[in-house]
Design an enzyme around this catalytic site. Sequence first.
Site, mmCIF file in Angstrom:
data_model
loop_
_atom_site.group_PDB
_atom_site.id
_atom_site.type_symbol
_atom_site.label_atom_id
_atom_site.label_comp_id
_atom_site.label_asym_id
_atom_site.label_seq_id
_atom_site.Cartn_x
_atom_site.Cartn_y
_atom_site.Cartn_z
ATOM 1 N N ARG A 21 -3.389 86.100 68.591
ATOM 2 C CA ARG A 21 -2.023 85.583 68.400
ATOM 3 C C ARG A 21 -1.230 86.479 67.443
ATOM 4 O O ARG A 21 -0.059 86.807 67.698
ATOM 5 C CB ARG A 21 -2.114 84.160 67.846
ATOM 6 C CG ARG A 21 -0.805 83.527 67.421
ATOM 7 C CD ARG A 21 -1.100 82.102 66.961
ATOM 8 N NE ARG A 21 0.049 81.423 66.416
ATOM 9 C CZ ARG A 21 0.361 81.409 65.133
ATOM 10 N NH1 ARG A 21 -0.379 82.074 64.262
ATOM 11 N NH2 ARG A 21 1.422 80.747 64.711
ATOM 12 N N VAL A 23 -1.722 89.643 66.798
ATOM 13 C CA VAL A 23 -1.441 90.948 67.426
ATOM 14 C C VAL A 23 -0.248 90.794 68.373
ATOM 15 O O VAL A 23 0.704 91.591 68.340
ATOM 16 C CB VAL A 23 -2.683 91.461 68.213
ATOM 17 C CG1 VAL A 23 -2.333 92.711 69.017
ATOM 18 C CG2 VAL A 23 -3.851 91.738 67.269
ATOM 19 N N GLY A 104 -20.721 97.410 68.115
ATOM 20 C CA GLY A 104 -20.853 97.906 69.493
ATOM 21 C C GLY A 104 -19.471 98.240 70.052
ATOM 22 O O GLY A 104 -19.262 99.271 70.699
ATOM 23 N N ILE A 127 -19.542 86.682 63.728
ATOM 24 C CA ILE A 127 -19.966 85.684 62.735
ATOM 25 C C ILE A 127 -20.958 86.275 61.737
ATOM 26 O O ILE A 127 -21.207 85.688 60.693
ATOM 27 C CB ILE A 127 -20.595 84.429 63.393
ATOM 28 C CG1 ILE A 127 -21.878 84.770 64.155
ATOM 29 C CG2 ILE A 127 -19.587 83.719 64.273
ATOM 30 C CD1 ILE A 127 -22.716 83.533 64.502
ATOM 31 N N ASP A 128 -21.539 87.449 62.063
ATOM 32 C CA ASP A 128 -22.631 87.982 61.229
ATOM 33 C C ASP A 128 -22.179 88.541 59.881
ATOM 34 O O ASP A 128 -23.005 88.726 58.983
ATOM 35 C CB ASP A 128 -23.374 89.087 61.987
ATOM 36 C CG ASP A 128 -24.226 88.536 63.117
ATOM 37 O OD1 ASP A 128 -24.304 87.307 63.252
ATOM 38 O OD2 ASP A 128 -24.813 89.346 63.864
ATOM 39 N N LYS A 214 -42.083 67.534 44.265
ATOM 40 C CA LYS A 214 -41.025 67.709 45.276
ATOM 41 C C LYS A 214 -41.624 67.332 46.628
ATOM 42 O O LYS A 214 -42.662 67.869 47.015
ATOM 43 C CB LYS A 214 -40.593 69.179 45.277
ATOM 44 C CG LYS A 214 -39.278 69.436 45.919
ATOM 45 C CD LYS A 214 -38.840 70.865 45.683
ATOM 46 C CE LYS A 214 -37.586 70.905 44.845
ATOM 47 N NZ LYS A 214 -36.910 72.169 44.793
ATOM 48 N N ILE A 255 -24.649 77.066 68.485
ATOM 49 C CA ILE A 255 -23.631 76.151 67.921
ATOM 50 C C ILE A 255 -22.871 76.850 66.797
ATOM 51 O O ILE A 255 -21.754 76.472 66.471
ATOM 52 C CB ILE A 255 -24.202 74.806 67.393
ATOM 53 C CG1 ILE A 255 -25.158 75.006 66.233
ATOM 54 C CG2 ILE A 255 -24.829 73.987 68.482
ATOM 55 C CD1 ILE A 255 -25.324 73.743 65.391
HETATM 56 O O1 F6P Z 1 -23.563 89.230 66.708
HETATM 57 C C1 F6P Z 1 -23.390 87.872 66.684
HETATM 58 C C2 F6P Z 1 -24.615 87.166 67.195
HETATM 59 O O2 F6P Z 1 -24.311 85.791 67.170
HETATM 60 C C3 F6P Z 1 -25.925 87.460 66.478
HETATM 61 O O3 F6P Z 1 -26.066 86.771 65.271
HETATM 62 C C4 F6P Z 1 -26.916 87.063 67.529
HETATM 63 O O4 F6P Z 1 -28.138 87.729 67.341
HETATM 64 C C5 F6P Z 1 -26.262 87.508 68.788
HETATM 65 O O5 F6P Z 1 -24.869 87.499 68.543
HETATM 66 C C6 F6P Z 1 -26.581 86.668 69.997
HETATM 67 O O6 F6P Z 1 -25.965 87.230 71.107
HETATM 68 P P1 F6P Z 1 -25.907 86.576 72.558
HETATM 69 O O7 F6P Z 1 -24.874 85.499 72.527
HETATM 70 O O8 F6P Z 1 -25.524 87.707 73.435
HETATM 71 O O9 F6P Z 1 -27.261 86.015 72.833
#
Ligand code: F6P
Length: 324
Positions: A21, A23, A104, A127-128, A214, A255
């Site tokens: 949005r 961009v 990538g 997300i990583d 614990k 998720i």
């Molecule tokens: O790069 C994001 C990611 O969610 C990684 O944490 C995970 O290993 C990978 O993508 C999973 O990829 P796919 O959805 O192609 O299985």
Amino acid sequence: MKRIAVFTSGGDAPGMNACIRAVVRGAVYHGLDVFGIRRGYNGMINGDIFQMSSHSVSNIVQRGGTILKSARSKEFMTPEGRKKAYDQLQKFGIEGLIAIGGNGTFTGATLFYDEYGIPTVGAPGTIDNDLYGTDYTIGFDTAVNTALEAIDKIRDTADSHDRIFFIEVMGRDSGYIAIQSGIAGGAELVMVPEVLTPISEVVETLKAGWSRQKSSSIIVVAEGEEEGNANEIAEKIRQQVQSDIDMRVTTLGHIQRGGIPTAYDRILASRLGLGALEGLMNGEKNVMAGVVNNELVYTPFKDTIRLPKPINEDLLRMVKILSV
Ligand code: F6P
């Protein structure tokens, strides 16, 4: 530059839509023609390209996933694939690209520039949070909060049944989601690929907990952990402890990739989308827009691809201290 295109590529991440949005609206504001490319590099190869307007991005700032869809294209990694993509861009008169994705995606964009001279500016969408050149990537904050919500729920069961839970979170090569969700979720231990945690240390931590009465523990394991996945780690521990402790493993999986983006991700994504666009307009190429110390910066793709983004080991130390 009069005509640009935007695409999302690699794993989807919450906030990508807010970035698209920014961009598109930025391009409209600056008087550029803006096109969307569906399914990342695959759509570029197949000519799945369409003109966008301000209206095309209405009502998406709050949506997870990506309206442009995404893919990990094998064909673009071949010279023939890139030639087809170039021909399609020529057909549409596209002079510059905004790529929302991860390493990538940026590797592909670098090859493409070297061969065909089409400039790309990237916005970090994964997300990583494993990209050098930005403190946070688009989607990371939402993924951490999703993982945290799950950890909080699992803690109820761990506590009610006096169990040890191993919770595996995403992060192919990176422990950022594990460490943030682990700290916020009060985990006893966090295992990440960047730092070796021997099984003996996990056993010691558990035993020390038992000696202090614990009765339940949460161990957060990043997907890329060297000792294995959460199931394998749980099995190794079962063998070493040799008691019938009640252990369970939960793998959170995809998720973590979907869902409504947090306010933080929407704002970051908007900033990075506009920053990438304005960078491209100002002649930047082969760089990723990032936010470092709250400043917008551009980092060459070759550095975002090559340089590691180390986790803060002090945070791991803190997990140990706070779990006594
Ligand atoms: O790069 C994001 C990611 O969610 C990684 O944490 C995970 O290993 C990978 O993508 C999973 O990829 P796919 O959805 O192609 O299985």
